[in-house]
Design an enzyme around this catalytic site. Structure first.
Site, PDB file in Angstrom:
ATOM      1  N   GLY A  75       0.827  -1.206   0.000  1.00 19.98           N
ATOM      2  CA  GLY A  75       0.000   0.000   0.000  1.00 19.98           C
ATOM      3  C   GLY A  75       0.855   1.246   0.000  1.00 19.98           C
TER       4      GLY A  75
ATOM      5  N   ALA B 162       3.881   7.948   2.721  1.00 19.94           N
ATOM      6  CA  ALA B 162       4.652   8.776   3.662  1.00 19.94           C
ATOM      7  C   ALA B 162       5.841   7.998   4.209  1.00 19.94           C
ATOM      8  CB  ALA B 162       3.753   9.255   4.796  1.00 19.94           C
TER       9      ALA B 162
ATOM     10  N   ASP C 119      -1.686  -7.222  -5.948  1.00 17.20           N
ATOM     11  CA  ASP C 119      -2.830  -7.297  -5.035  1.00 17.20           C
ATOM     12  C   ASP C 119      -2.407  -8.202  -3.888  1.00 17.20           C
ATOM     13  OD1 ASP C 119      -6.345  -8.361  -5.374  1.00 17.20           O
ATOM     14  OD2 ASP C 119      -5.133  -7.841  -3.622  1.00 17.20           O
TER      15      ASP C 119
ATOM     16  N   SER D 159      -4.908  -0.313  13.988  1.00 19.55           N
ATOM     17  CA  SER D 159      -5.646   0.951  14.073  1.00 19.55           C
ATOM     18  C   SER D 159      -6.095   1.178  15.495  1.00 19.55           C
ATOM     19  CB  SER D 159      -6.896   0.914  13.174  1.00 19.55           C
ATOM     20  OG  SER D 159      -7.799   1.966  13.490  1.00 19.55           O
TER      21      SER D 159
ATOM     22  N   TYR E 130     -14.027  -4.235   9.759  1.00 21.72           N
ATOM     23  CA  TYR E 130     -12.736  -3.524   9.767  1.00 21.72           C
ATOM     24  C   TYR E 130     -12.154  -3.586  11.173  1.00 21.72           C
ATOM     25  CZ  TYR E 130      -9.471   0.429   9.475  1.00 21.72           C
ATOM     26  OH  TYR E 130      -8.356   1.244   9.530  1.00 21.72           O
TER      27      TYR E 130
HETATM   28  N1  LIG Z   1      -6.523   6.645   7.368  1.00 19.91           N
HETATM   29  C1  LIG Z   1      -6.804   6.347   8.629  1.00 19.91           C
HETATM   30  O1  LIG Z   1      -7.562   7.062   9.338  1.00 19.91           O
HETATM   31  C2  LIG Z   1      -6.206   5.132   9.255  1.00 19.91           C
HETATM   32  C3  LIG Z   1      -5.646   4.112   8.490  1.00 19.91           C
HETATM   33  N2  LIG Z   1      -5.154   2.992   9.120  1.00 19.91           N
HETATM   34  C4  LIG Z   1      -4.587   1.900   8.343  1.00 19.91           C
HETATM   35  O2  LIG Z   1      -3.421   2.358   7.651  1.00 19.91           O
HETATM   36  C5  LIG Z   1      -3.229   1.591   6.458  1.00 19.91           C
HETATM   37  C6  LIG Z   1      -3.072   2.533   5.271  1.00 19.91           C
HETATM   38  O3  LIG Z   1      -4.272   3.283   5.193  1.00 19.91           O
HETATM   39  P1  LIG Z   1      -4.365   4.681   4.404  1.00 19.91           P
HETATM   40  O4  LIG Z   1      -3.009   5.154   4.015  1.00 19.91           O
HETATM   41  O5  LIG Z   1      -5.250   5.553   5.204  1.00 19.91           O
HETATM   42  O6  LIG Z   1      -5.164   4.196   3.112  1.00 19.91           O
HETATM   43  P2  LIG Z   1      -5.169   4.727   1.607  1.00 19.91           P
HETATM   44  O7  LIG Z   1      -6.411   4.148   1.003  1.00 19.91           O
HETATM   45  O8  LIG Z   1      -4.938   6.180   1.555  1.00 19.91           O
HETATM   46  O9  LIG Z   1      -3.886   3.991   0.966  1.00 19.91           O
HETATM   47  C7  LIG Z   1      -3.879   2.590   0.936  1.00 19.91           C
HETATM   48  C8  LIG Z   1      -3.043   2.127  -0.234  1.00 19.91           C
HETATM   49  O10 LIG Z   1      -3.131   0.700  -0.241  1.00 19.91           O
HETATM   50  C9  LIG Z   1      -3.423   0.261  -1.546  1.00 19.91           C
HETATM   51  N3  LIG Z   1      -4.160  -1.013  -1.483  1.00 19.91           N
HETATM   52  C10 LIG Z   1      -5.441  -1.205  -1.112  1.00 19.91           C
HETATM   53  N4  LIG Z   1      -5.771  -2.498  -1.238  1.00 19.91           N
HETATM   54  C11 LIG Z   1      -4.677  -3.138  -1.720  1.00 19.91           C
HETATM   55  C12 LIG Z   1      -4.394  -4.475  -2.077  1.00 19.91           C
HETATM   56  N5  LIG Z   1      -5.337  -5.440  -2.009  1.00 19.91           N
HETATM   57  N6  LIG Z   1      -3.149  -4.770  -2.530  1.00 19.91           N
HETATM   58  C13 LIG Z   1      -2.203  -3.811  -2.628  1.00 19.91           C
HETATM   59  N7  LIG Z   1      -2.397  -2.516  -2.309  1.00 19.91           N
HETATM   60  C14 LIG Z   1      -3.634  -2.192  -1.864  1.00 19.91           C
HETATM   61  C15 LIG Z   1      -4.235   1.371  -2.183  1.00 19.91           C
HETATM   62  O11 LIG Z   1      -4.149   1.331  -3.601  1.00 19.91           O
HETATM   63  C16 LIG Z   1      -3.577   2.617  -1.580  1.00 19.91           C
HETATM   64  O12 LIG Z   1      -2.523   3.074  -2.386  1.00 19.91           O
HETATM   65  C17 LIG Z   1      -4.458   0.668   6.366  1.00 19.91           C
HETATM   66  O13 LIG Z   1      -4.119  -0.615   6.881  1.00 19.91           O
HETATM   67  C18 LIG Z   1      -5.485   1.335   7.285  1.00 19.91           C
HETATM   68  O14 LIG Z   1      -6.412   0.422   7.821  1.00 19.91           O
HETATM   69  C19 LIG Z   1      -5.179   2.835  10.491  1.00 19.91           C
HETATM   70  C20 LIG Z   1      -5.720   3.822  11.270  1.00 19.91           C
HETATM   71  C21 LIG Z   1      -6.239   5.041  10.724  1.00 19.91           C
HETATM   72  C1  LIG Z   2     -13.199   4.849   6.985  1.00 20.13           C
HETATM   73  C2  LIG Z   2     -12.324   4.864   8.215  1.00 20.13           C
HETATM   74  C3  LIG Z   2     -11.032   4.199   8.011  1.00 20.13           C
HETATM   75  C4  LIG Z   2     -10.062   4.139   8.973  1.00 20.13           C
HETATM   76  C5  LIG Z   2     -10.228   4.811  10.302  1.00 20.13           C
HETATM   77  C6  LIG Z   2      -9.423   4.245  11.429  1.00 20.13           C
HETATM   78  O1  LIG Z   2      -8.774   3.027  11.164  1.00 20.13           O
HETATM   79  C7  LIG Z   2     -10.356   4.075  12.581  1.00 20.13           C
HETATM   80  C8  LIG Z   2     -10.126   4.661  13.762  1.00 20.13           C
HETATM   81  C9  LIG Z   2     -11.067   4.399  14.864  1.00 20.13           C
HETATM   82  C10 LIG Z   2     -10.985   4.989  16.070  1.00 20.13           C
HETATM   83  C11 LIG Z   2     -10.061   6.066  16.410  1.00 20.13           C
HETATM   84  C12 LIG Z   2      -9.984   6.441  17.744  1.00 20.13           C
HETATM   85  C13 LIG Z   2      -9.114   7.521  18.198  1.00 20.13           C
HETATM   86  C14 LIG Z   2      -8.901   7.647  19.539  1.00 20.13           C
HETATM   87  C15 LIG Z   2      -8.032   8.704  20.049  1.00 20.13           C
HETATM   88  O2  LIG Z   2      -7.557   9.565  19.323  1.00 20.13           O
HETATM   89  C16 LIG Z   2      -7.716   8.680  21.539  1.00 20.13           C
HETATM   90  O3  LIG Z   2      -7.098   9.910  21.907  1.00 20.13           O
HETATM   91  C17 LIG Z   2      -8.951   8.458  22.381  1.00 20.13           C
HETATM   92  C18 LIG Z   2      -8.555   8.209  23.846  1.00 20.13           C
HETATM   93  C19 LIG Z   2      -8.263   6.984  24.326  1.00 20.13           C
HETATM   94  C20 LIG Z   2      -8.298   5.762  23.456  1.00 20.13           C
HETATM   95  C21 LIG Z   2      -8.279   4.497  24.331  1.00 20.13           C
HETATM   96  C22 LIG Z   2      -6.887   3.951  24.496  1.00 20.13           C
HETATM   97  O4  LIG Z   2      -5.881   4.660  24.203  1.00 20.13           O
HETATM   98  O5  LIG Z   2      -6.775   2.758  24.883  1.00 20.13           O
END
Ligand SMILES: NC(=O)C1=CN([C@@H]2O[C@H](COP(=O)(O)OP(=O)(O)OC[C@H]3O[C@@H](n4cnc5c(N)ncnc54)[C@H](O)[C@@H]3O)[C@@H](O)[C@H]2O)C=CC1
Ligand SMILES: CC/C=C\C[C@H](O)/C=C/C=C\C=C\C=C\C(=O)[C@@H](O)C/C=C\CCC(=O)O
Length: 261
Positions: free
Chosen positions: A12, A20, A64, A138, A151
């Site tokens: 990815g 990044a 993939d 996450s 998820y």
């Molecule tokens: N964006 C967010 O708020 C958060 C993201 N994450 C995790 O971080 C990781 C990266 O997420 P982002 O950068 O936000 O996503 P993004 O969608 O911006 O980038 C993901 C990249 O992975 C590639 N990808 C998707 N499926 C694929 C596959 N089957 N094979 C190869 N490449 C593939 C996409 O083409 C894309 O370039 C993920 O595991 C996501 O669950 C975790 C917490 C928060």
């Molecule tokens: C479409 C959405 C795709 C990805 C989103 C991501 O993977 C999902 C995040 C879900 C929850 C995020 C929570 C964030 C929490 C905080 O920022 C904390 O500051 C809250 C305080 C305590 C958390 C509890 C702990 O640390 O154990």
């Protein structure tokens, strides 16, 4: 810290968090295999990175990660190009509550496969030189929401698998450090998909609750996640870490009570 001579594979890697950390690895003089499903995005990203860091330091491999044979070939392709493998970041992930089996395949099954392939190329049990694996989970594993149940399950699974493999690496003397990384909300296209009924299915009706959480807890930049990954790579005192990255506490670690009878 220089990673000169080190070789990294990032799934990815063409967008968001993965892109990044690819940038940070190149800035630290590592060679990088950027692995992604999206050919156009990957080729565009490679062209930009070649312009910034010079040719020969980054390769793009279209793959993939849900295709196990293709992922195996991708790891071998990386070793064929750069000679060895030192760092693997299983970052690729999706959110799709309609095609939830696909979500499990990409977010969990492929992370397991990517970990095992990394060990094939890095573990001392296979006569290799050791290395570092980072599996991306996450904060959804600590704060679930009704918006993305499958998820959330996959991200819990990544932590459990990674912690168990870190113990196996110690007891089996793999010479490989294995960590989980748990970002909160990060400003990437994945986060924008919260609005999409195609992705969220019937749970899209909970999107306002999810957006309230985003407002409450804040949204991080991908560069801070990359900084956390670089710390997991360069701090050799860390093994089996569960790193959390949030707006309120920045880069920090989850602590677990010692197991007791
Ligand atoms: N964006 C967010 O708020 C958060 C993201 N994450 C995790 O971080 C990781 C990266 O997420 P982002 O950068 O936000 O996503 P993004 O969608 O911006 O980038 C993901 C990249 O992975 C590639 N990808 C998707 N499926 C694929 C596959 N089957 N094979 C190869 N490449 C593939 C996409 O083409 C894309 O370039 C993920 O595991 C996501 O669950 C975790 C917490 C928060
Ligand atoms: C479409 C959405 C795709 C990805 C989103 C991501 O993977 C999902 C995040 C879900 C929850 C995020 C929570 C964030 C929490 C905080 O920022 C904390 O500051 C809250 C305080 C305590 C958390 C509890 C702990 O640390 O154990």
């Amino acid at each position: 810290m220089s990673l000169n001579g080190k070789v990294a594979l990032v799934t990815g890697g063409a967008q968001g968090i993965g892109r990044a950390v690819v940038q940070s690895l190149l800035q630290s003089s590592a060679k990088v295999a950027m692995v992604d499903l999206n050919k156009d995005l990957g080729e565009e990203c490679k062209a930009q990175l070649d312009a910034e860091f010079g040719e020969g330091n980054c390769t793009f491999i279209e793959c993939d990660v849900a295709n196990g044979d293709a992922l195996r070939d991708t790891f071998q392709n990386t070793v064929d190009q750069f000679g060895h493998l030192d760092i693997v970041i299983n970052n690729a992930g999706i959110t799709n509550e309609k095609d939830w089996e696909k979500t499990i395949q990409v977010n969990l099954t492929s992370v397991i496969k990517g970990t095992y392939l990394a060990l094939e190329h890095m573990s001392k049990e296979n006569g290799k030189q050791g290395g570092t694996i980072i599996n991306v989970s996450s904060m959804a594993a600590f704060m679930h929401s009704p918006h993305q149940p499958v998820y959330t399950a996959t991200k819990h699974g990544v932590i459990g698998f990674t912690r168990a493999m870190a113990d196996a690496a110690i007891q089996g003397d793999y010479g490989v450090r294995i960590h989980a990384l748990c970002p909160a909300f990060v400003d990437t296209p994945l986060l924008q998909s919260v609005e999409d009924e195609d992705n969220m299915g019937k749970f899209v009706k909970f999107k306002d609750d999810f957006k309230r959480s985003m407002s409450k807890f804040g949204v991080l930049q991908p560069s801070l996640i990359a900084e956390g990954m670089m710390r997991l790579i360069t701090d050799t005192s860390l093994h089996g870490a569960v790193m959390k990255i949030t707006c309120s506490k920045g880069i920090h670690f989850h602590t677990y009570e010692p197991m007791s009878a």
